[in-house]
Design an enzyme around this catalytic site. Structure first.
Site, PDB file in Angstrom:
ATOM      1  CG  HIS A  44      51.762  40.138  16.620  1.00 30.34           C
ATOM      2  ND1 HIS A  44      52.630  39.998  17.679  1.00 30.34           N
ATOM      3  CD2 HIS A  44      51.799  38.950  15.956  1.00 30.34           C
ATOM      4  CE1 HIS A  44      53.159  38.788  17.655  1.00 30.34           C
ATOM      5  NE2 HIS A  44      52.675  38.138  16.619  1.00 30.34           N
ATOM      6  CG  HIS A  77      56.869  39.099  15.266  1.00 31.99           C
ATOM      7  ND1 HIS A  77      56.039  38.699  14.243  1.00 31.99           N
ATOM      8  CD2 HIS A  77      56.257  40.130  15.865  1.00 31.99           C
ATOM      9  CE1 HIS A  77      54.952  39.445  14.239  1.00 31.99           C
ATOM     10  NE2 HIS A  77      55.056  40.326  15.210  1.00 31.99           N
ATOM     11  CG  HIS A 127      55.954  38.320  21.658  1.00 32.67           C
ATOM     12  ND1 HIS A 127      56.890  38.647  20.712  1.00 32.67           N
ATOM     13  CD2 HIS A 127      54.908  39.161  21.467  1.00 32.67           C
ATOM     14  CE1 HIS A 127      56.431  39.660  19.981  1.00 32.67           C
ATOM     15  NE2 HIS A 127      55.227  39.987  20.427  1.00 32.67           N
ATOM     16  CD  GLU A 129      61.375  41.064  19.929  1.00 33.22           C
ATOM     17  OE1 GLU A 129      60.416  41.801  19.674  1.00 33.22           O
ATOM     18  OE2 GLU A 129      62.383  41.444  20.566  1.00 33.22           O
ATOM     19  CB  SER A 225      49.911  44.242  19.074  1.00 33.98           C
ATOM     20  OG  SER A 225      50.783  45.334  19.239  1.00 33.98           O
ATOM     21  CB  SER A 226      54.337  42.708  22.663  1.00 28.69           C
ATOM     22  OG  SER A 226      55.064  43.082  23.791  1.00 28.69           O
ATOM     23  CB  SER A 269      51.662  46.058  14.413  1.00 22.86           C
ATOM     24  OG  SER A 269      51.101  45.889  15.693  1.00 22.86           O
TER      25      SER A 269
END
Ligand code: SF4
Length: 320
Positions: A44, A77, A127, A129, A225-226, A269
């Protein structure tokens, strides 16, 4: 004009899972030639995606958007079993760049399913993932992100539950959700905080230390991006004005007014080249000295998959 102190977090930026995923795509391009198709953004980060796109990578949302026979890469992910099976049915030459730490969570969920447990995933809806992990088991998986959602949860087997977590959450938030789960369901099984990956933990610890020594913080990372979002949230929670920025172009000169120290970090990332550009931009705006906070050195490295080391799809190669 007062000199600005720029403090860099350590560690920051690329984790081993992101490095591996990007290396897989770079090697696939070198071995098999462009175009290489990647389902979902490989990681991401806008800069990384644009850089790879310019080298001949085509990013698609779904496997059905990939032409027959095209080299296909699954992102870091992870993906659901359904997507994996669609690619298999189409006989696509697949290279899986799923981070091994995400695969570990998939395996945990499958183990709990084999034990007949009802499973709860701590994570954020939508998300990539989370979608991949939920699609790795055949049983229904509950998704919760907060203690309030734990309180509202309706389960069929309260005495036979297990949980797993997304790898890139805030350690503090996850701890409160796990505590709420254990309080409501005392026999629940789970890996504690071990699913939160080393890179997420290390970057959050570094931001905590950084927030104690600066007046403002810049977190380099994309809005989807988490782990980058969690770093920004953590800075804010610690009372330090924190901005999530894609790159140096997002810096507003007025942010520096009345500020003499700025912390800079990058999500897992975000490449270090962007840290350099951000520092340069700050130095253009104010005379500045740069230092790096003490922190741990990471030596984690994951093995590359055989498709980019032994060239099994060589017959499909378009360039030599
Ligand atoms: Fe893997 Fe952690 Fe990096 Fe995600 S943040 S790719 S889980 S190492």
């Amino acid at each position: 004009m007062e000199t600005l102190t720029i403090v860099l977090a350590k560690p920051r930026g690329f984790c081993a899972g992101v490095e591996r995923a990007i290396e897989i795509v770079e090697k696939a391009l070198a071995i098999y030639g462009a175009p290489i198709y990647v389902r979902h953004e490989i990681v991401h980060n806008k800069w990384v995606v644009e850089d790879l796109r310019a080298k001949g990578v085509v990013f698609v949302d779904e496997v059905c958007d990939i032409p027959d026979g095209a080299i296909t890469v699954f992102s870091a992910h992870g993906i659901s079993e359904k997507i994996e099976n669609i690619a298999k049915l189409r006989d696509l030459p697949v290279i899986d760049a799923t981070c091994p730490l995400v695969t570990k969570v998939h395996t945990e969920a499958q183990r709990y399913e084999a034990e007949g447990r009802e499973i709860i995933l701590i994570g954020h809806a939508g998300h990539a993932e989370v979608e991949g992990t939920m699609g790795r088991v055949k049983c229904k998986m509950h998704l919760v992100a907060t203690p309030l959602e734990v309180a509202a949860l309706k389960v069929d087997q309260p005495d036979n539950l297990a949980y797993v977590t997304q790898t890139t959450l805030s350690m503090d938030d996850t701890r409160t959700v796990i505590d709420a789960l254990k309080k409501r369901f005392p026999s629940i099984k789970g890996p504690d905080l071990r699913d939160i990956c080393y890179a997420t933990q290390n970057r959050q610890n570094a931001v905590r230390a950084l927030a104690e020594s600066v007046e403002m913080m810049l977190v380099i990372g994309s809005s989807n991006s988490s782990n980058s979002n969690r770093l920004r949230d953590l800075g804010q929670e610690m009372g330090v004005k924190s901005y999530l920025i894609d790159d140096e172009k997002a810096i507003q000169p007025q942010w520096l007014e009345g500020v003499n120290s700025i912390g800079v970090t990058a999500g897992a990332s975000a490449p270090d080249v962007l840290v350099g550009k951000v520092v340069e931009r700050l130095q253009q705006l104010r005379p500045a000295q740069v230092k790096t906070l003490e922190g741990i050195t990471e030596n984690v490295r994951f093995k590359l998959p055989p498709e980019v080391t032994s060239k099994p799809f060589e017959a499909l190669r378009k360039v030599s």
